[in-house]
Design a protein around this motif. Sequence first.
Motif, PDB file in Angstrom:
ATOM      1  N   PRO A 103      86.702  94.612 163.788  1.00  0.00           N
ATOM      2  CA  PRO A 103      86.166  93.421 163.124  1.00  0.00           C
ATOM      3  C   PRO A 103      85.003  92.834 163.928  1.00  0.00           C
ATOM      4  N   LEU A 104      84.126  92.108 163.249  1.00  0.00           N
ATOM      5  CA  LEU A 104      83.039  91.425 163.944  1.00  0.00           C
ATOM      6  C   LEU A 104      83.618  90.400 164.920  1.00  0.00           C
ATOM      7  N   GLY A 105      82.976  90.274 166.080  1.00  0.00           N
ATOM      8  CA  GLY A 105      83.471  89.382 167.125  1.00  0.00           C
ATOM      9  C   GLY A 105      82.436  88.368 167.571  1.00  0.00           C
ATOM     10  N   ASP A 106      82.719  87.721 168.697  1.00  0.00           N
ATOM     11  CA  ASP A 106      81.870  86.626 169.191  1.00  0.00           C
ATOM     12  C   ASP A 106      80.436  87.054 169.441  1.00  0.00           C
ATOM     13  N   GLY A 107      80.247  88.309 169.881  1.00  0.00           N
ATOM     14  CA  GLY A 107      78.904  88.739 170.260  1.00  0.00           C
ATOM     15  C   GLY A 107      78.113  89.420 169.154  1.00  0.00           C
ATOM     16  N   ASP A 108      78.551  89.280 167.921  1.00  0.00           N
ATOM     17  CA  ASP A 108      77.943  90.055 166.828  1.00  0.00           C
ATOM     18  C   ASP A 108      77.104  89.220 165.867  1.00  0.00           C
ATOM     19  N   ALA A 109      76.706  88.038 166.284  1.00  0.00           N
ATOM     20  CA  ALA A 109      75.949  87.167 165.379  1.00  0.00           C
ATOM     21  C   ALA A 109      74.642  87.814 164.929  1.00  0.00           C
ATOM     22  N   ASP A 110      74.087  88.701 165.767  1.00  0.00           N
ATOM     23  CA  ASP A 110      72.828  89.364 165.386  1.00  0.00           C
ATOM     24  C   ASP A 110      73.008  90.297 164.193  1.00  0.00           C
ATOM     25  N   LEU A 111      74.272  90.616 163.855  1.00  0.00           N
ATOM     26  CA  LEU A 111      74.544  91.483 162.710  1.00  0.00           C
ATOM     27  C   LEU A 111      74.692  90.700 161.408  1.00  0.00           C
ATOM     28  N   ALA A 112      74.473  89.400 161.486  1.00  0.00           N
ATOM     29  CA  ALA A 112      74.721  88.552 160.314  1.00  0.00           C
ATOM     30  C   ALA A 112      73.458  88.336 159.483  1.00  0.00           C
ATOM     31  N   ALA A 113      72.570  89.315 159.473  1.00  0.00           N
ATOM     32  CA  ALA A 113      71.375  89.204 158.641  1.00  0.00           C
ATOM     33  C   ALA A 113      71.779  89.057 157.183  1.00  0.00           C
ATOM     34  N   SER A 114      71.016  88.245 156.447  1.00  0.00           N
ATOM     35  CA  SER A 114      71.371  87.977 155.059  1.00  0.00           C
ATOM     36  C   SER A 114      71.114  89.201 154.184  1.00  0.00           C
ATOM     37  N   VAL A 115      72.111  89.578 153.397  1.00  0.00           N
ATOM     38  CA  VAL A 115      71.930  90.598 152.359  1.00  0.00           C
ATOM     39  C   VAL A 115      72.455  90.039 151.041  1.00  0.00           C
ATOM     40  N   ASP A 116      72.230  88.747 150.855  1.00  0.00           N
ATOM     41  CA  ASP A 116      72.831  88.046 149.725  1.00  0.00           C
ATOM     42  C   ASP A 116      71.965  88.240 148.483  1.00  0.00           C
ATOM     43  N   VAL A 117      72.072  89.438 147.885  1.00  0.00           N
ATOM     44  CA  VAL A 117      71.178  89.828 146.796  1.00  0.00           C
ATOM     45  C   VAL A 117      71.553  89.184 145.468  1.00  0.00           C
ATOM     46  N   ASP A 118      72.794  88.693 145.345  1.00  0.00           N
ATOM     47  CA  ASP A 118      73.204  88.004 144.123  1.00  0.00           C
ATOM     48  C   ASP A 118      74.376  87.096 144.459  1.00  0.00           C
ATOM     49  N   LEU A 119      74.891  86.403 143.450  1.00  0.00           N
ATOM     50  CA  LEU A 119      75.981  85.457 143.664  1.00  0.00           C
ATOM     51  C   LEU A 119      77.179  86.116 144.332  1.00  0.00           C
ATOM     52  N   PHE A 120      77.477  87.350 143.950  1.00  0.00           N
ATOM     53  CA  PHE A 120      78.703  87.979 144.430  1.00  0.00           C
ATOM     54  C   PHE A 120      78.562  88.455 145.874  1.00  0.00           C
ATOM     55  N   ALA A 121      77.385  88.891 146.262  1.00  0.00           N
ATOM     56  CA  ALA A 121      77.141  89.190 147.677  1.00  0.00           C
ATOM     57  C   ALA A 121      77.212  87.914 148.508  1.00  0.00           C
TER      58      ALA A 121
END
Length: 421
Positions: A103-121
């Motif tokens: 699972p993503l952890g404390d040091g993984d914030a750089d992986l949180a790039a937005s891929v919110d292509v629609d409401l469901f994403a």
Amino acid sequence: MIETQFTPDAAGAIPGPDWLVRRRVAAAEQVATASMPSVEEEVWRYTPIGQLDLGRYQLAADPGERSTAEVPDYCAVADTSNGRLCGVELAPELADLGVEIRPLGDGDADLAASVDVDLFALMNAAFAVEPMLVRVPPGKTVPGPIVVRHWLDADGAAVFPRLIVDAGADSTVEVLELYGSADVASFISPVIEIRAAAAARVGYLAVQDLGPKMWHIGSQVSHIGSQAHLRASTAALGGAYARTRLDTHLSGRGATGDLISLYFGDGEQTLDFRTFQDHAAPDTTSSLLFKGAVDDASRSVYTGLIRVRPDARGTNAYQTNRNIKLSEDAWAESVPNLEIENNEVHCSHASAVGPIDGEQLFYLESRGVPTETAERLIVTGFFDEVLDQFPVAGAVPAVRDRLQAKIAGLSHHHAGNGSGS
């Protein structure tokens, strides 16, 4: 406005690293003020989206059983149940290579790039309980597939799996995702992010074989670096309404993306693909081949866009969608598109919707093959071109068996000889 239980408070109550909780709440705040998609929007045309009532579904609280789907020889298997990670089995040599599956952890914030292509994403960003990371260090080759099995057996549940595949420079990895469910009426909205760094080689296969009352609305977002190669495939076989949107960004010079998928609808299924081949860098190549069959009163939708940006000279981009209608009541829509902003390119698209080929059928019948057997042989052969190109070759026999089970039940209320949709 979405008036459901999918609130910022609900998102904030899901445990996780501080950065992830903040990201969830921010996404949930956007969800709360958003409107449901409509068939008036081009990207939602031809869909039953108006029938989706999110108020019917609750966030899944507890894991249930695990998937029993057989997997090919593998280097790792991770299992989720009702959206929660419930086990990871890792071959010892993977740890020695530095491969991470967690699972993503404390040091993984750089992986949180937005891929919110629609409401469901966006809902996935808000309500994914345990976003999972597969990370392969630069220069490393994973010797067998990494398998992620998703199982859903909670009725009336909403589940939001999220997987990030982070392939380092000059690494090699294959990932297989298997989606299955009990006979429940639930909603699943997965997001898969694939990041192929310079000269990485990534193979990805999703096999969607959900139960007949399931709604599936998923996104696959890929970023392909310089000289990297992604081969991404889907086999869509299950669900009541099952949709996958693929955004493939060729962002590094010399990047290659191969998109190869199949789908088979029967009963009253609707299987829906929206693809975007986005060429942003010079000398990039993308090739798309999607083949589908629709039987009974099922429907399929394919719309695709090749976009060539101004700096993407030397682009080679191809898009092919072919469909067989197996009954009069089946329906297929195929809409390929080009948007080209540079003249130094080679691009093409092709689509077809029609019945079983009459000449092939006549050839087999004239050699004594019974009509029903001949039809099944032709449909089987139609999909071979796709199956032969799937990554994760060890998963192909199970997909072929599932296809054969569908083909064995072919309707004999045949479509006419017209080629329209």
